[in-house]
Design a protein around this motif. Structure first.
Motif, PDB file in Angstrom:
ATOM      1  N   HIS A 150       8.141  -0.371  -2.484  1.00 28.67           N
ATOM      2  CA  HIS A 150       7.169  -1.318  -2.994  1.00 28.67           C
ATOM      3  C   HIS A 150       7.778  -2.330  -3.955  1.00 28.67           C
ATOM      4  N   ARG A 162      -3.329   0.302   2.051  1.00 28.19           N
ATOM      5  CA  ARG A 162      -2.511   1.273   1.323  1.00 28.19           C
ATOM      6  C   ARG A 162      -2.986   2.691   1.611  1.00 28.19           C
ATOM      7  N   LYS A 197       6.322   3.904  -0.094  1.00 33.94           N
ATOM      8  CA  LYS A 197       6.065   3.898  -1.528  1.00 33.94           C
ATOM      9  C   LYS A 197       7.306   3.504  -2.311  1.00 33.94           C
ATOM     10  N   LEU A 210       2.287   1.434   3.066  1.00 30.40           N
ATOM     11  CA  LEU A 210       1.454   0.315   3.499  1.00 30.40           C
ATOM     12  C   LEU A 210       1.482   0.218   5.018  1.00 30.40           C
ATOM     13  N   GLN A 240      -7.896   0.637   1.004  1.00 34.20           N
ATOM     14  CA  GLN A 240      -7.186   1.900   0.771  1.00 34.20           C
ATOM     15  C   GLN A 240      -7.744   2.964   1.695  1.00 34.20           C
ATOM     16  N   VAL A 270      -3.009  -6.648  -0.049  1.00 39.26           N
ATOM     17  CA  VAL A 270      -3.561  -5.352   0.326  1.00 39.26           C
ATOM     18  C   VAL A 270      -5.076  -5.428   0.224  1.00 39.26           C
ATOM     19  N   ARG A 282       1.990  -7.856  -2.174  1.00 38.72           N
ATOM     20  CA  ARG A 282       1.246  -6.786  -2.825  1.00 38.72           C
ATOM     21  C   ARG A 282      -0.206  -7.181  -3.029  1.00 38.72           C
TER      22      ARG A 282
END
Length: 199
Positions: free
Chosen positions: A21, A83, A18, A73, A35, A32, A29
């Protein structure tokens, strides 16, 4: 071992934490694709079968001793990124303006090897009515809430667990040829604490 046919997505690498990032490129980014919401106990396991928030089944196969944090990630062999989100779970919390009183509570909870989230003037642990009663006995009020749990890491880099019910050890399951067990329900047993060792 996990069967690839049953698990089209196998997360085997930790790509970024985290706090890292900001160093990722915009392109990274934006790649992704899903989740995964996990409880603290689930984030502490190196082998896990779970489902993404969109319903896809995944397997996590990470080096032992790694504990995932909210916002991490993970990637599969083809660099598909997922994520991690810390799922809300039942917590017990206490607050105090007296630092000595709060330190006493932290000492007694820590003496029972309880994973503890420490904030300014506030302590939180996975809800347990026995622990709640102990803290109340020290003269502190205890409240309950549903929130993500992100405790302090173990002093030796390992995971601290309470001495509650014993969770299934998915690594042991793999050795027996059963593969990782199903996801434990929230608030269910926490793994045995082993001094000086990691999961």
């Amino acid at each position: 071992m996990m069967k690839s046919a049953a698990l089209p997505l196998r997360l085997v690498r930790r790509m970024a934490t985290k706090t890292a990032h900001e160093s990722l490129t915009t392109e990274t980014r934006e790649t992704v694709t899903g989740q995964l919401s996990l409880t603290y106990e689930q984030r502490s396991r190196s082998r896990l079968r779970a489902r993404l928030d969109d319903g896809r089944e995944v397997g996590i196969l990470l080096p032992r001793g790694e504990t995932l944090q909210d916002g991490d990630l993970l990637a599969d062999a083809q660099d598909e990124l997922i994520r991690i989100q810390a799922a809300a779970e039942p917590l017990s919390c206490t607050e105090a303006e007296d630092p000595l009183l709060l330190a006493r509570a932290a000492y007694h909870l820590g003496n029972r090897h309880v994973a503890l989230q420490i904030e300014s003037g506030r302590l939180c642990w996975l809800h347990d009515h026995v622990l709640d009663a102990m803290v109340r006995g020290l003269g502190l009020a205890v409240t309950t809430e549903q929130a993500p749990f992100e405790p302090e890491p173990g002093a030796y880099g390992g995971v601290v667990h309470s001495h509650g019910d014993v969770a299934r050890d998915s690594d042991a399951d793999e050795k027996r040829g059963q593969g990782p067990g199903p996801e434990p329900s929230q608030g269910q047993g926490q793994a045995r604490h082993r001094h000086g060792q990691t999961d």
